[in-house]
Design a protein around this motif. Structure first.
Motif, short mmCIF file in Angstrom:
data_model
loop_
_atom_site.label_atom_id
_atom_site.label_comp_id
_atom_site.label_asym_id
_atom_site.label_seq_id
_atom_site.Cartn_x
_atom_site.Cartn_y
_atom_site.Cartn_z
N TRP A 106 6.99 37.23 14.98
CA TRP A 106 7.27 36.03 15.77
C TRP A 106 7.56 34.84 14.85
O TRP A 106 8.50 34.09 15.08
CB TRP A 106 6.12 35.71 16.71
CG TRP A 106 6.35 34.37 17.38
CD1 TRP A 106 5.76 33.20 17.07
CD2 TRP A 106 7.30 34.10 18.40
NE1 TRP A 106 6.27 32.20 17.87
CE2 TRP A 106 7.22 32.73 18.68
CE3 TRP A 106 8.20 34.89 19.12
CZ2 TRP A 106 8.01 32.13 19.66
CZ3 TRP A 106 8.99 34.28 20.08
CH2 TRP A 106 8.89 32.93 20.35
N GLN A 107 6.77 34.68 13.81
CA GLN A 107 6.96 33.55 12.90
C GLN A 107 8.32 33.64 12.21
O GLN A 107 9.02 32.63 12.09
CB GLN A 107 5.84 33.48 11.86
CG GLN A 107 5.86 32.19 11.07
CD GLN A 107 5.74 30.96 11.96
OE1 GLN A 107 4.78 30.81 12.68
NE2 GLN A 107 6.72 30.08 11.91
N GLU A 108 8.70 34.83 11.79
CA GLU A 108 10.01 35.01 11.16
C GLU A 108 11.13 34.68 12.14
O GLU A 108 12.10 34.00 11.79
CB GLU A 108 10.16 36.44 10.64
CG GLU A 108 9.27 36.74 9.44
CD GLU A 108 9.22 38.22 9.07
OE1 GLU A 108 9.81 39.05 9.80
OE2 GLU A 108 8.57 38.54 8.06
N PHE A 109 10.99 35.15 13.37
CA PHE A 109 12.00 34.88 14.40
C PHE A 109 12.07 33.38 14.71
O PHE A 109 13.15 32.79 14.78
CB PHE A 109 11.68 35.68 15.67
CG PHE A 109 12.62 35.40 16.80
CD1 PHE A 109 13.91 35.93 16.79
CD2 PHE A 109 12.23 34.63 17.87
CE1 PHE A 109 14.78 35.67 17.84
CE2 PHE A 109 13.09 34.36 18.92
CZ PHE A 109 14.38 34.89 18.91
N ALA A 110 10.90 32.76 14.90
CA ALA A 110 10.85 31.32 15.21
C ALA A 110 11.46 30.50 14.08
O ALA A 110 12.19 29.53 14.33
CB ALA A 110 9.40 30.89 15.47
N ASP A 111 11.18 30.88 12.83
CA ASP A 111 11.77 30.17 11.69
C ASP A 111 13.29 30.30 11.69
O ASP A 111 14.00 29.34 11.41
CB ASP A 111 11.20 30.70 10.37
CG ASP A 111 9.73 30.32 10.16
OD1 ASP A 111 9.22 29.46 10.89
OD2 ASP A 111 9.11 30.94 9.27
N THR A 112 13.78 31.48 12.00
CA THR A 112 15.23 31.71 12.04
C THR A 112 15.88 30.86 13.11
O THR A 112 16.90 30.18 12.86
CB THR A 112 15.53 33.20 12.29
OG1 THR A 112 14.99 33.96 11.21
CG2 THR A 112 17.02 33.45 12.39
N VAL A 113 15.32 30.87 14.31
CA VAL A 113 15.89 30.09 15.41
C VAL A 113 15.78 28.60 15.12
O VAL A 113 16.71 27.83 15.38
CB VAL A 113 15.22 30.45 16.75
CG1 VAL A 113 15.67 29.52 17.87
CG2 VAL A 113 15.53 31.90 17.11
N ALA A 114 14.65 28.17 14.56
CA ALA A 114 14.50 26.76 14.20
C ALA A 114 15.58 26.34 13.20
O ALA A 114 16.14 25.24 13.30
CB ALA A 114 13.11 26.49 13.62
N GLY A 115 15.88 27.22 12.26
CA GLY A 115 16.95 26.92 11.31
C GLY A 115 18.30 26.81 11.99
O GLY A 115 19.10 25.94 11.66
N LEU A 116 18.55 27.68 12.95
CA LEU A 116 19.82 27.63 13.67
C LEU A 116 19.94 26.38 14.51
O LEU A 116 21.03 25.81 14.65
CB LEU A 116 19.95 28.86 14.58
CG LEU A 116 20.18 30.18 13.89
CD1 LEU A 116 20.05 31.32 14.90
CD2 LEU A 116 21.55 30.22 13.23
N LEU A 117 18.85 25.94 15.09
CA LEU A 117 18.88 24.79 15.99
C LEU A 117 18.65 23.46 15.28
O LEU A 117 18.83 22.41 15.87
CB LEU A 117 17.82 24.96 17.08
CG LEU A 117 18.00 26.17 18.00
CD1 LEU A 117 16.83 26.25 18.97
CD2 LEU A 117 19.32 26.11 18.73
N GLY A 118 18.26 23.53 14.03
CA GLY A 118 17.90 22.32 13.29
C GLY A 118 19.07 21.43 12.93
O GLY A 118 20.24 21.81 13.02
N GLU A 119 18.74 20.23 12.52
CA GLU A 119 19.73 19.22 12.15
C GLU A 119 20.65 19.68 11.03
O GLU A 119 21.82 19.38 11.03
CB GLU A 119 19.01 17.93 11.72
CG GLU A 119 18.32 17.21 12.83
CD GLU A 119 19.30 16.61 13.83
OE1 GLU A 119 20.35 16.09 13.39
OE2 GLU A 119 19.00 16.66 15.02
N ARG A 120 20.11 20.42 10.10
CA ARG A 120 20.92 20.79 8.94
C ARG A 120 22.07 21.72 9.29
O ARG A 120 23.00 21.89 8.51
CB ARG A 120 20.04 21.42 7.87
CG ARG A 120 19.45 22.75 8.29
CD ARG A 120 18.68 23.38 7.14
NE ARG A 120 18.31 24.73 7.50
CZ ARG A 120 17.08 25.14 7.72
NH1 ARG A 120 16.09 24.31 7.58
NH2 ARG A 120 16.85 26.39 8.05
#
Length: 110
Positions: free
Chosen positions: A91-105
């Motif tokens: 879950w943490q790996e998935f959440a980090d991936t999605v957060a990266g996709l949705l993030g400002e950068r």
């Protein structure tokens, strides 16, 4: 956002996490999930409990009740603790991936 589809993928982990904190009977587990912000139908939770019990992640025992029918309590097994550990990592790996996709950068320049 409708989280129904998201919840289907993590309901096992959510139930294991709740039971890992403290054993509980079906409706108690539903109530604790809802108190944590996880809105899931009772039938889904009961089905998840049966499936987790069948695969050895949960154990069960009956506790007599003075004010109604006996209650079937669920507890987590060593197999369930290991499954929860793996699901937390995934879950943490998935959440980090999605957060990266949705993030400002990752915003596309317009």
């Amino acid at each position: 956002m409708d989280t129904t589809q998201l919840l289907k993928g993590v309901l096992d982990a959510a139930v294991l996490a709740v039971v890992a904190q403290e054993d509980g009977y079906g409706y108690d587990i539903v109530r604790r999930l809802r108190a944590s912000g996880v809105e899931s139908g009772e039938a889904s939770v009961y089905g998840t409990l049966r499936r987790l019990y069948a695969n050895g992640s949960l154990t069960s025992y009956v506790v007599p009740s003075e004010s109604g029918p006996h209650r079937k309590y669920y507890g987590i097994t060593p197999h369930g603790r290991e499954a929860l550990k793996i699901q937390r990592k995934e879950w943490q790996e998935f959440a980090d991936t999605v957060a990266g996709l949705l993030g400002e950068r990752n915003k596309v320049a317009r």
